[in-house]
Design a protein around this motif. Structure first.
Motif, PDB file in Angstrom:
ATOM      1  N   GLU A 126       0.826  -1.202   0.000  1.00 18.73           N
ATOM      2  CA  GLU A 126       0.000   0.000   0.000  1.00 18.73           C
ATOM      3  C   GLU A 126       0.864   1.257   0.000  1.00 18.73           C
ATOM      4  O   GLU A 126       0.607   2.215  -0.730  1.00 18.73           O
ATOM      5  N   VAL A 127       1.894   1.240   0.844  1.00 23.54           N
ATOM      6  CA  VAL A 127       2.761   2.411   0.957  1.00 23.54           C
ATOM      7  C   VAL A 127       3.485   2.661  -0.363  1.00 23.54           C
ATOM      8  O   VAL A 127       3.606   3.806  -0.816  1.00 23.54           O
ATOM      9  N   ALA A 128       3.947   1.591  -1.017  1.00 16.85           N
ATOM     10  CA  ALA A 128       4.638   1.749  -2.303  1.00 16.85           C
ATOM     11  C   ALA A 128       3.688   2.262  -3.374  1.00 16.85           C
ATOM     12  O   ALA A 128       4.051   3.119  -4.188  1.00 16.85           O
ATOM     13  N   LEU A 129       2.455   1.755  -3.387  1.00 19.46           N
ATOM     14  CA  LEU A 129       1.483   2.200  -4.377  1.00 19.46           C
ATOM     15  C   LEU A 129       1.173   3.680  -4.230  1.00 19.46           C
ATOM     16  O   LEU A 129       0.873   4.366  -5.215  1.00 19.46           O
ATOM     17  N   ASP A 130       1.229   4.182  -3.005  1.00 18.45           N
ATOM     18  CA  ASP A 130       0.989   5.602  -2.759  1.00 18.45           C
ATOM     19  C   ASP A 130       2.265   6.428  -2.834  1.00 18.45           C
ATOM     20  O   ASP A 130       2.270   7.598  -2.443  1.00 18.45           O
ATOM     21  N   ASP A 131       3.358   5.802  -3.311  1.00 15.57           N
ATOM     22  CA  ASP A 131       4.650   6.468  -3.438  1.00 15.57           C
ATOM     23  C   ASP A 131       5.184   6.944  -2.085  1.00 15.57           C
ATOM     24  O   ASP A 131       5.916   7.927  -2.000  1.00 15.57           O
ATOM     25  N   GLY A 132       4.797   6.218  -1.024  1.00 14.04           N
ATOM     26  CA  GLY A 132       5.264   6.588   0.305  1.00 14.04           C
ATOM     27  C   GLY A 132       6.438   5.771   0.801  1.00 14.04           C
ATOM     28  O   GLY A 132       6.994   6.066   1.865  1.00 14.04           O
ATOM     29  N   PHE A 133       6.832   4.724   0.047  1.00 13.80           N
ATOM     30  CA  PHE A 133       7.989   3.914   0.445  1.00 13.80           C
ATOM     31  C   PHE A 133       9.229   4.658  -0.045  1.00 13.80           C
ATOM     32  O   PHE A 133       9.878   4.283  -1.014  1.00 13.80           O
ATOM     33  N   ASP A 134       9.557   5.735   0.673  1.00 12.28           N
ATOM     34  CA  ASP A 134      10.565   6.675   0.195  1.00 12.28           C
ATOM     35  C   ASP A 134      11.978   6.195   0.519  1.00 12.28           C
ATOM     36  O   ASP A 134      12.191   5.093   1.038  1.00 12.28           O
ATOM     37  N   ASP A 135      12.944   7.049   0.208  1.00  6.89           N
ATOM     38  CA  ASP A 135      14.342   6.679   0.403  1.00  6.89           C
ATOM     39  C   ASP A 135      14.633   6.321   1.863  1.00  6.89           C
ATOM     40  O   ASP A 135      15.363   5.365   2.146  1.00  6.89           O
ATOM     41  N   GLU A 136      14.080   7.100   2.787  1.00  9.62           N
ATOM     42  CA  GLU A 136      14.380   6.860   4.193  1.00  9.62           C
ATOM     43  C   GLU A 136      13.792   5.529   4.667  1.00  9.62           C
ATOM     44  O   GLU A 136      14.436   4.796   5.424  1.00  9.62           O
ATOM     45  N   LEU A 137      12.597   5.194   4.215  1.00 10.55           N
ATOM     46  CA  LEU A 137      12.023   3.892   4.566  1.00 10.55           C
ATOM     47  C   LEU A 137      12.842   2.760   3.952  1.00 10.55           C
ATOM     48  O   LEU A 137      13.024   1.704   4.567  1.00 10.55           O
ATOM     49  N   ARG A 139      16.032   2.862   3.335  1.00  9.58           N
ATOM     50  CA  ARG A 139      17.246   2.773   4.151  1.00  9.58           C
ATOM     51  C   ARG A 139      16.956   2.005   5.444  1.00  9.58           C
ATOM     52  O   ARG A 139      17.758   1.174   5.888  1.00  9.58           O
ATOM     53  N   THR A 140      15.798   2.260   6.040  1.00  5.13           N
ATOM     54  CA  THR A 140      15.401   1.540   7.249  1.00  5.13           C
ATOM     55  C   THR A 140      15.239   0.055   6.965  1.00  5.13           C
ATOM     56  O   THR A 140      15.642  -0.797   7.767  1.00  5.13           O
ATOM     57  N   ALA A 141      14.654  -0.290   5.807  1.00  8.01           N
ATOM     58  CA  ALA A 141      14.506  -1.694   5.431  1.00  8.01           C
ATOM     59  C   ALA A 141      15.871  -2.358   5.274  1.00  8.01           C
ATOM     60  O   ALA A 141      16.063  -3.521   5.667  1.00  8.01           O
ATOM     61  N   GLU A 304      19.299   2.244  -4.098  1.00 11.05           N
ATOM     62  CA  GLU A 304      20.565   2.729  -3.555  1.00 11.05           C
ATOM     63  C   GLU A 304      20.431   3.045  -2.065  1.00 11.05           C
ATOM     64  O   GLU A 304      21.323   2.704  -1.266  1.00 11.05           O
ATOM     65  N   ALA A 305      19.332   3.672  -1.663  1.00 13.78           N
ATOM     66  CA  ALA A 305      19.127   3.997  -0.252  1.00 13.78           C
ATOM     67  C   ALA A 305      19.032   2.728   0.595  1.00 13.78           C
ATOM     68  O   ALA A 305      19.590   2.651   1.700  1.00 13.78           O
ATOM     69  N   PHE A 306      18.336   1.712   0.088  1.00  9.57           N
ATOM     70  CA  PHE A 306      18.241   0.431   0.778  1.00  9.57           C
ATOM     71  C   PHE A 306      19.626  -0.176   0.997  1.00  9.57           C
ATOM     72  O   PHE A 306      19.979  -0.607   2.098  1.00  9.57           O
ATOM     73  N   TRP A 307      20.443  -0.183  -0.059  1.00  9.49           N
ATOM     74  CA  TRP A 307      21.772  -0.783   0.028  1.00  9.49           C
ATOM     75  C   TRP A 307      22.669   0.004   0.973  1.00  9.49           C
ATOM     76  O   TRP A 307      23.451  -0.571   1.729  1.00  9.49           O
ATOM     77  N   GLN A 308      22.548   1.313   0.966  1.00  7.85           N
ATOM     78  CA  GLN A 308      23.325   2.125   1.899  1.00  7.85           C
ATOM     79  C   GLN A 308      22.963   1.790   3.341  1.00  7.85           C
ATOM     80  O   GLN A 308      23.828   1.678   4.206  1.00  7.85           O
ATOM     81  N   GLY A 309      21.654   1.630   3.604  1.00  7.15           N
ATOM     82  CA  GLY A 309      21.224   1.254   4.948  1.00  7.15           C
ATOM     83  C   GLY A 309      21.776  -0.096   5.352  1.00  7.15           C
ATOM     84  O   GLY A 309      22.189  -0.294   6.509  1.00  7.15           O
TER      85      GLY A 309
END
Length: 393
Positions: A126-137, A139-141, A304-309
């Motif tokens: 749901e969050v991805a569909l609403d474009d809310g799974f942003d860079d910071e999320l 990175r958290t993942a 890239e943000a995911f991998w950095q996290g």
């Protein structure tokens, strides 16, 4: 199960659950936990292959319950693996980046498991569909997966059997038992794999590299809908495939999810004059390719943000990124097969996603850089500059 009517605002994927009275083990578990009956008012469910229920009990407790698969002899490997994660999760420090909903209890004979329901929770899909799974999320993942892969499994009773996907025997032909349960679209998707000797060879090579890779605790069924966002915190759930495995599986699956999402979102209906078919049947081949490339460019910063996290919390083995590219490629085929369940033919968009997967599997050279899965910088050297990802929050 019937989806609820849309009410505007963010996408909320909820369903009308089956009657819990049809599953006596559900009430037996609730009675054992002292929680009372499920309140039918407001009772709902989430998508997925297993029956599940989310709501309040007579005691006021908010709970989420679901069934998992059982073998003919009554045992459940899925329940065993989920409970093995819960046992190991007690080793996580209080400030761990890895969070999972609180496990309340389970009913082994009925293969039912209960968790505390997170209030106002939304799935990662749901969050991805609403474009809310942003860079910071993202990175958290990445930090959360690093914490999972760094868990010490010594002395724990973890499944160390080989993960089932991709099934190597099915690369030659589907067994009759599987063929009977597959849609025409899924059969076409498997034929796309089986008729491509380069893809078959690449998948066999990936499984061989996996067998010699370092193994860690791993989720092994990672998708957006296995993440939950609640009260600003990201949680990871659904541990039925948890086992000792190559951590590149999880990294590759998360990357593959973004590649699949990027491809499909490029063909979603627009708010403009015409409602274009998201499956792309009305588009030329060149238009499919152009939109696919644009979607990838928009979403690569999330990878890239995911991998950095991930690298902030864990130093991977030298070959992990390369194997993750392969598992990302397989993930795109896996999603193609899964989404073909309701179709008789494969859409151009589905084929475009599989084409990206084919490239990752058969021509991996340069894919690590293209996907921004750069290697950790050795101590005493100057990091290679990268474009800032920037949070969209």
């Amino acid at each position: 199960m019937t989806p609820p009517e849309p009410a505007g605002g963010p996408a909320l994927l909820r369903y009308r659950p089956t009657d819990p009275a049809a599953s006596p083990a559900v009430q037996e578990l609730l009675d054992h936990l002292g929680l009372g009956r499920l309140d039918p008012d407001g009772l709902t469910g989430y998508g997925g292959r297993n029956d599940n229920w989310a709501g309040r009990t007579a005691s006021g407790e908010r709970v989420f319950l679901k069934t998992v698969a059982r073998a003919p002899d009554g045992t459940s490997g899925e329940l065993d693996r989920a409970l093995s994660f819960e046992a190991l999760a007690h080793r996580l420090p209080a400030d761990s980046a890895l969070r999972s909903p609180e496990h309340l209890g389970s009913h082994r004979p009925g293969a039912v498991i209960a968790y505390r329901l997170l209030p106002d929770a939304r799935s990662g899909t749901e969050v991805a569909l609403d474009d809310g799974f942003d860079d910071e999320l993202c990175r958290t993942a990445g930090r959360a997966l690093a914490a999972l892969h760094d868990l010490d499994p010594s002395g724990a009773d973890l499944d160390d059997g080989e993960a089932p996907l991709p099934p190597l025997d099915w690369l030659e032909a589907l067994p009759w038992s599987a063929l009977q349960d597959r849609s025409m679209g899924q059969i076409a998707a498997w034929k796309l794999v089986q008729d491509d000797p380069e893809v078959v060879a690449a998948l066999r090579g990936l499984r061989e590299r996996e067998r010699t890779a370092p193994r860690t605790p791993a989720h092994c069924d990672l998708r957006f809908d296995q993440f939950i966002l609640a009260d600003g915190q990201l949680y990871l759930c659904d541990w039925e495939e948890f086992r000792l495995a190559d951590p590149a599986r999880d990294v590759g699956a998360f990357v593959g999810e973004w590649l699949f999402h990027a491809t499909c979102s490029a063909f979603a209906p627009t708010g403009g004059g015409g409602q274009e078919a998201p499956v792309g049947f009305d588009l030329t081949h060149d238009e499919v390719l152009r939109r696919g490339r644009e979607g990838l460019r928009r979403h690569l910063p999330r990878v890239e943000a995911f991998w950095q996290g991930y690298l902030e919390r864990r130093t991977p083995d030298p070959g992990l990124a390369g194997r993750a590219v392969g598992f990302a490629g397989w993930h795109l085929y896996d999603r193609l097969i899964a989404t073909a369940q309701a179709h008789a033919t494969l859409s151009p968009v589905a084929r475009a996603a599989a084409g990206i997967g084919r490239t990752l599997l058969t021509r991996p050279a340069g894919a690590e850089a293209a996907l921004r899965l750069h290697s950790p910088t050795p101590a005493g050297t100057t990091p290679r500059p990268t474009r800032p990802t920037g949070s969209t929050r």
